[in-house]
Design an enzyme around this catalytic site. Structure first.
Site, PDB file in Angstrom:
ATOM      1  N   GLY A  12      -3.974  66.039  -4.892  1.00  0.00           N
ATOM      2  CA  GLY A  12      -3.193  64.830  -4.653  1.00  0.00           C
ATOM      3  C   GLY A  12      -3.472  64.330  -3.249  1.00  0.00           C
ATOM      4  O   GLY A  12      -4.584  64.419  -2.759  1.00  0.00           O
ATOM      5  N   CYS A  13      -2.465  63.854  -2.594  1.00  0.00           N
ATOM      6  CA  CYS A  13      -2.599  63.326  -1.237  1.00  0.00           C
ATOM      7  C   CYS A  13      -3.105  64.412  -0.296  1.00  0.00           C
ATOM      8  O   CYS A  13      -2.550  65.505  -0.244  1.00  0.00           O
ATOM      9  CB  CYS A  13      -1.233  62.823  -0.763  1.00  0.00           C
ATOM     10  SG  CYS A  13      -1.185  62.376   0.966  1.00  0.00           S
TER      11      CYS A  13
END
Length: 180
Positions: A12-13
């Site tokens: 993800g991020c």
């Protein structure tokens, strides 16, 4: 000191995964960047657009005498949701996919073994969708993305998303904490 190794993972991020791995004993360096796409030297804006094929990822330089690759992957799987296809929380798109970018057949086999073990243990209620992809060129992200959490702890995204992930890691992996 033993020779260092690198591992590249996407969960993800990259701000979230970077923040977790900066706390891990044996980790010497964490770089946020982009990998797995078709555009050379992409910018954050391009990657966020979702059209480059890149994932937001981190490159972890670590001492395998202190932290094994399998333990590194165990931390990775425990600190993000590998059952979410092309998303983590509100971040959606292939740039937020869960992936392990392997540099050798041994790393690929080890990553698959960890996935199989986590699956067999029933850790998650849904199937793991993490992809295993051969490592390609890793592009280091812009300077302001490096060590983002440490420099922006009070930013709302950091408070709401990153702080809980870091806290969860610190509770679950006390033996792997840099300060332990």
């Amino acid at each position: 000191m033993s020779e260092t190794k690198t591992a590249i993972v996407a969960g993800g991020c990259f701000w979230c995964t970077e923040a977790v791995f900066l706390d891990v004993k044996g980790v010497q360096k964490v770089e946020s960047g982009y990998i797995g796409g078709q555009v050379p030297d992409p910018s954050y804006r391009q990657v966020c657009g979702g059209d480059t094929g890149h994932a937001e990822a981190i490159r972890v330089t670590y001492d395998p005498a202190v932290l094994s690759y399998r333990d590194l992957l165990g931390i990775f799987f425990a600190t993000h949701d590998p059952t979410q296809l092309n998303r983590q929380g509100h971040d959606t798109g292939t740039q937020y996919r869960s992936a392990v970018f392997y540099a050798s057949e041994e790393e690929k086999v080890a990553a698959q073994a960890v996935i199989d073990e986590v699956t067999a243990q029933g850790v998650f209620d849904a199937p793991i969708v993490t992809t295993l992809e051969p490592a390609t060129t890793f592009y280091v992200a812009e300077d302001y993305h490096q060590n983002y959490y440490a420099q922006n702890r009070l930013q709302p995204y950091c408070v709401a998303v990153i702080t809980p992930k870091v806290s969860k890691f610190r509770r679950q992996f006390t033996g792997h904490l840099r300060s332990a």
